[in-house]
Design an enzyme around this catalytic site. Structure first.
Site, PDB file in Angstrom:
ATOM      1  N   GLY A  10       0.818  -1.206   0.000  1.00  0.00           N
ATOM      2  CA  GLY A  10       0.000   0.000   0.000  1.00  0.00           C
ATOM      3  C   GLY A  10       0.855   1.260   0.000  1.00  0.00           C
ATOM      4  N   ASP A  41      -4.688 -13.052   1.911  1.00  0.00           N
ATOM      5  CA  ASP A  41      -5.930 -12.292   1.746  1.00  0.00           C
ATOM      6  C   ASP A  41      -6.534 -12.109   3.136  1.00  0.00           C
ATOM      7  OD1 ASP A  41      -8.435 -11.282   1.388  1.00  0.00           O
ATOM      8  OD2 ASP A  41      -8.994 -12.668  -0.221  1.00  0.00           O
ATOM      9  N   ASP A 107      -8.441  10.665  10.342  1.00  0.00           N
ATOM     10  CA  ASP A 107      -9.158  11.872  10.764  1.00  0.00           C
ATOM     11  C   ASP A 107     -10.657  11.760  10.470  1.00  0.00           C
ATOM     12  OD1 ASP A 107      -8.454  11.871   8.022  1.00  0.00           O
ATOM     13  OD2 ASP A 107      -8.719  14.043   7.875  1.00  0.00           O
ATOM     14  N   TYR A 130     -16.590   4.466   5.721  1.00  0.00           N
ATOM     15  CA  TYR A 130     -15.143   4.308   5.915  1.00  0.00           C
ATOM     16  C   TYR A 130     -14.757   4.698   7.348  1.00  0.00           C
ATOM     17  CZ  TYR A 130     -10.186   5.618   5.845  1.00  0.00           C
ATOM     18  OH  TYR A 130      -8.844   5.770   6.158  1.00  0.00           O
ATOM     19  N   LYS A 134     -13.414   2.286  10.415  1.00  0.00           N
ATOM     20  CA  LYS A 134     -12.097   2.525  11.021  1.00  0.00           C
ATOM     21  C   LYS A 134     -12.243   2.686  12.540  1.00  0.00           C
ATOM     22  CE  LYS A 134      -8.599   2.950   9.356  1.00  0.00           C
ATOM     23  NZ  LYS A 134      -7.552   1.930   9.018  1.00  0.00           N
TER      24      LYS A 134
HETATM   25  N1  LIG Z   1      -4.718   7.351   2.386  1.00  0.00           N
HETATM   26  C1  LIG Z   1      -5.063   8.266   3.272  1.00  0.00           C
HETATM   27  O1  LIG Z   1      -5.307   9.423   2.934  1.00  0.00           O
HETATM   28  C2  LIG Z   1      -5.176   7.919   4.715  1.00  0.00           C
HETATM   29  C3  LIG Z   1      -4.975   6.638   5.187  1.00  0.00           C
HETATM   30  N2  LIG Z   1      -5.140   6.367   6.518  1.00  0.00           N
HETATM   31  C4  LIG Z   1      -4.933   5.008   7.019  1.00  0.00           C
HETATM   32  O2  LIG Z   1      -3.564   4.685   6.847  1.00  0.00           O
HETATM   33  C5  LIG Z   1      -3.430   3.296   6.567  1.00  0.00           C
HETATM   34  C6  LIG Z   1      -2.656   3.108   5.273  1.00  0.00           C
HETATM   35  O3  LIG Z   1      -3.359   3.746   4.212  1.00  0.00           O
HETATM   36  P1  LIG Z   1      -2.818   3.763   2.702  1.00  0.00           P
HETATM   37  O4  LIG Z   1      -1.447   3.249   2.674  1.00  0.00           O
HETATM   38  O5  LIG Z   1      -3.114   5.084   2.142  1.00  0.00           O
HETATM   39  O6  LIG Z   1      -3.831   2.711   2.056  1.00  0.00           O
HETATM   40  P2  LIG Z   1      -3.724   1.936   0.659  1.00  0.00           P
HETATM   41  O7  LIG Z   1      -5.124   1.781   0.181  1.00  0.00           O
HETATM   42  O8  LIG Z   1      -2.702   2.535  -0.206  1.00  0.00           O
HETATM   43  O9  LIG Z   1      -3.151   0.525   1.120  1.00  0.00           O
HETATM   44  C7  LIG Z   1      -3.950  -0.404   1.791  1.00  0.00           C
HETATM   45  C8  LIG Z   1      -3.389  -1.776   1.494  1.00  0.00           C
HETATM   46  O10 LIG Z   1      -4.301  -2.732   2.044  1.00  0.00           O
HETATM   47  C9  LIG Z   1      -4.270  -3.828   1.189  1.00  0.00           C
HETATM   48  N3  LIG Z   1      -5.449  -4.667   1.233  1.00  0.00           N
HETATM   49  C10 LIG Z   1      -6.707  -4.328   0.928  1.00  0.00           C
HETATM   50  N4  LIG Z   1      -7.503  -5.412   0.985  1.00  0.00           N
HETATM   51  C11 LIG Z   1      -6.691  -6.464   1.316  1.00  0.00           C
HETATM   52  C12 LIG Z   1      -6.918  -7.849   1.507  1.00  0.00           C
HETATM   53  N5  LIG Z   1      -8.137  -8.389   1.386  1.00  0.00           N
HETATM   54  N6  LIG Z   1      -5.880  -8.621   1.830  1.00  0.00           N
HETATM   55  C13 LIG Z   1      -4.637  -8.102   1.961  1.00  0.00           C
HETATM   56  N7  LIG Z   1      -4.361  -6.797   1.789  1.00  0.00           N
HETATM   57  C14 LIG Z   1      -5.385  -5.987   1.470  1.00  0.00           C
HETATM   58  C15 LIG Z   1      -4.190  -3.252  -0.192  1.00  0.00           C
HETATM   59  O11 LIG Z   1      -3.678  -4.261  -1.034  1.00  0.00           O
HETATM   60  P3  LIG Z   1      -3.643  -4.093  -2.643  1.00  0.00           P
HETATM   61  O12 LIG Z   1      -2.465  -3.219  -2.885  1.00  0.00           O
HETATM   62  O13 LIG Z   1      -3.452  -5.493  -3.107  1.00  0.00           O
HETATM   63  O14 LIG Z   1      -4.971  -3.489  -3.001  1.00  0.00           O
HETATM   64  C16 LIG Z   1      -3.277  -2.070   0.001  1.00  0.00           C
HETATM   65  O15 LIG Z   1      -1.944  -2.382  -0.327  1.00  0.00           O
HETATM   66  C17 LIG Z   1      -4.862   2.743   6.548  1.00  0.00           C
HETATM   67  O16 LIG Z   1      -5.164   2.237   7.828  1.00  0.00           O
HETATM   68  C18 LIG Z   1      -5.722   3.960   6.275  1.00  0.00           C
HETATM   69  O17 LIG Z   1      -7.025   3.811   6.780  1.00  0.00           O
HETATM   70  C19 LIG Z   1      -5.505   7.319   7.406  1.00  0.00           C
HETATM   71  C20 LIG Z   1      -5.710   8.601   7.003  1.00  0.00           C
HETATM   72  C21 LIG Z   1      -5.499   9.018   5.630  1.00  0.00           C
HETATM   73  C1  LIG Z   2     -10.429  14.930  -7.650  1.00  0.00           C
HETATM   74  C2  LIG Z   2     -11.130  16.075  -6.960  1.00  0.00           C
HETATM   75  C3  LIG Z   2     -11.500  15.959  -5.622  1.00  0.00           C
HETATM   76  N1  LIG Z   2     -12.146  16.989  -5.016  1.00  0.00           N
HETATM   77  C4  LIG Z   2     -12.493  16.885  -3.581  1.00  0.00           C
HETATM   78  C5  LIG Z   2     -13.289  15.676  -3.155  1.00  0.00           C
HETATM   79  C6  LIG Z   2     -12.949  15.555  -1.692  1.00  0.00           C
HETATM   80  O1  LIG Z   2     -13.790  16.394  -0.930  1.00  0.00           O
HETATM   81  C7  LIG Z   2     -11.526  16.089  -1.622  1.00  0.00           C
HETATM   82  C8  LIG Z   2     -10.483  15.003  -1.481  1.00  0.00           C
HETATM   83  O2  LIG Z   2     -10.708  14.032  -2.435  1.00  0.00           O
HETATM   84  P1  LIG Z   2     -10.122  12.566  -2.384  1.00  0.00           P
HETATM   85  O3  LIG Z   2     -11.170  11.657  -2.883  1.00  0.00           O
HETATM   86  O4  LIG Z   2      -8.803  12.541  -3.036  1.00  0.00           O
HETATM   87  O5  LIG Z   2      -9.832  12.308  -0.882  1.00  0.00           O
HETATM   88  P2  LIG Z   2     -10.468  11.302   0.179  1.00  0.00           P
HETATM   89  O6  LIG Z   2     -10.694   9.981  -0.431  1.00  0.00           O
HETATM   90  O7  LIG Z   2     -11.605  11.921   0.892  1.00  0.00           O
HETATM   91  O8  LIG Z   2      -9.209  11.238   1.156  1.00  0.00           O
HETATM   92  C9  LIG Z   2      -9.321  10.619   2.381  1.00  0.00           C
HETATM   93  O9  LIG Z   2      -8.873   9.287   2.255  1.00  0.00           O
HETATM   94  C10 LIG Z   2      -9.061   8.533   3.412  1.00  0.00           C
HETATM   95  C11 LIG Z   2      -8.483   7.149   3.152  1.00  0.00           C
HETATM   96  C12 LIG Z   2      -8.612   9.183   4.647  1.00  0.00           C
HETATM   97  O10 LIG Z   2      -8.376   8.520   5.658  1.00  0.00           O
HETATM   98  C13 LIG Z   2      -8.650  10.685   4.742  1.00  0.00           C
HETATM   99  O11 LIG Z   2      -7.696  11.188   5.655  1.00  0.00           O
HETATM  100  C14 LIG Z   2      -8.496  11.360   3.421  1.00  0.00           C
HETATM  101  O12 LIG Z   2      -7.152  11.387   2.977  1.00  0.00           O
HETATM  102  O13 LIG Z   2     -11.303  16.813  -2.833  1.00  0.00           O
HETATM  103  C15 LIG Z   2     -12.443  18.165  -5.694  1.00  0.00           C
HETATM  104  O14 LIG Z   2     -13.023  19.101  -5.137  1.00  0.00           O
HETATM  105  N2  LIG Z   2     -12.069  18.282  -7.008  1.00  0.00           N
HETATM  106  C16 LIG Z   2     -11.426  17.280  -7.670  1.00  0.00           C
HETATM  107  O15 LIG Z   2     -11.135  17.415  -8.879  1.00  0.00           O
END
Ligand SMILES: NC(=O)C1=CN([C@@H]2O[C@H](COP(=O)(O)OP(=O)(O)OC[C@H]3O[C@@H](n4cnc5c(N)ncnc54)[C@H](OP(=O)(O)O)[C@@H]3O)[C@@H](O)[C@H]2O)C=CC1
Ligand SMILES: Cc1cn([C@H]2C[C@H](O)[C@@H](COP(=O)(O)OP(=O)(O)O[C@H]3O[C@@H](C)C(=O)[C@@H](O)[C@H]3O)O2)c(=O)[nH]c1=O
Ligand SMILES: [Mg+2]
Length: 302
Positions: A10, A41, A107, A130, A134
């Protein structure tokens, strides 16, 4: 110390695979297995338990999650399996040998009605599936009996995978004009910073092994400062443009969330207070803007 890393493929996980190696021996696992990672998985509870029992790690770092915020609204069961059941199973299983768990949360557990940065002790109120799932995962891990740290981060970006930064850079190549919401406030945080800070926390935690249960709990882990998605987009284009990555930065128009309808509601304000992280765990966080500049430069300034 033996560390089992889940979600190694990820956004955060792929950085953790590198940074955690300074803190212990890392066994990585991902859904499909790649590059030497063990395939598992995580939606198959028996497979997850087998992996844990066979590896018997001192510490599990769980970076796997269901992170598709909008899709989660109609895939609730899948989100529960990854975000609620997985941390519960990890905690329940490793508690048997007094193992530890570091788990990431978000958040989006907050409702966004605050007017000052959220403390770890503030009440939650997720607006969508979501965030709800969480929060279920946080509660399950806390109740498991394992030693645990829940690191709530936010607005995570990197130059890999799908996130706001890569989406904006892609759209910049396709459209001259972008409309981005300007009424949701939070703190962009790079995946690299999250992974480096986590490795530092693991090292500290291992040193305090016998008293580490005193540290159990929730910690907010983001960069410093706050902004809106609109201003984040502007900053992305300013950095990319100054490095010559973008010939022409697109025009970005600020809009209210009402003009960008999405299946899941997002909090209007989800800035996290990070003093506990700094004071208790000794993490030094960068300003979000300099963190962003560093990330973009690291890719292009060669
Ligand atoms: N992204 C964000 O903006 C934010 C993320 N977080 C939290 O931080 C953590 C990391 O997020 P982030 O790295 O962005 O997430 P990603 O979505 O990039 O990574 C999540 C990983 O989980 C794996 N996964 C999903 N389903 C399965 C499954 N069935 N079996 C095994 N692996 C699985 C995915 O695998 P695959 O690559 O194969 O799909 C992926 O690699 C999470 O807990 C998220 O909730 C918190 C705040 C903001
Ligand atoms: C692509 C796009 C998004 N947006 C808006 C939609 C949304 O309100 C905001 C952010 O969009 P995103 O869909 O990228 O972000 P979002 O999926 O809401 O991101 C979140 O992901 C999860 C996993 C978290 O845990 C959070 O902390 C946060 O990072 O921007 C626009 O206004 N214009 C655009 O062209
Ligand atoms: Mg993702």
């Amino acid at each position: 110390m033996k560390i089992l890393l889940l979600g190694a493929n990820g956004q955060v996980g792929s950085y953790l695979r590198h940074t955690l190696s300074s803190a212990g021996t890392v066994v990585a696992s991902s859904r499909c297995g790649f590059d030497g990672a063990l395939a598992c998985d995580l939606t198959r509870p028996g497979d997850l338990r087998d992996l844990l029992l066979r590896q018997r790690p001192d510490l599990v770092v769980n970076a796997a999650a269901y992170t598709a915020v909008d899709l989660a609204e109609r895939e609730r069961d899948a989100a529960i399996a990854l975000n609620a059941d997985v941390p519960r199973i990890i905690g329940d299983t490793v508690a048997a040998w007094h193992g530890g768990v570091i788990h990431f949360s978000t958040d989006y557990v907050f409702d966004g009605r605050s007017h000052r940065p959220y403390l770890e002790s503030d009440g939650t109120g997720p607006l969508g599936v979501y965030g709800q799932t969480k929060l279920m995962g946080e509660d399950a891990l806390a109740a498991s009996g394992a030693d645990y740290l829940i690191l709530r981060t936010a607005w995570v970006y990197s130059l890999r995978g799908r996130n706001f930064l890569t989406t904006m850079l892609q759209l910049a190549g396709e459209r001259p004009l972008l409309r981005v919401v300007d009424d949701q406030r939070g703190t962009p945080t790079s995946a690299g910073f999250v992974a480096r800070a986590t490795a530092g926390i693991v090292t500290r935690w291992a040193t305090d092994f016998h008293t580490r249960n005193n540290l159990n709990g929730v910690y907010h882990l983001t960069a410093k400062g706050e902004t809106t998605w609109f201003r984040f987009a502007q900053a992305i284009f300013a950095e990319a443009h100054s490095l010559g990555v973008l010939a022409q930065a697109p025009t970005v128009i600020p809009i209210p969330s009402a003009d960008y309808p999405t299946p899941a509601a997002r909090p209007a304000y989800s800035v996290l207070d990070i003093h506990k992280l700094e004071d208790v765990l000794g993490v030094i966080a960068p300003e979000w803007r300099s963190d962003l500049a560093r990330v973009i430069a690291s890719e292009y300034e060669r």
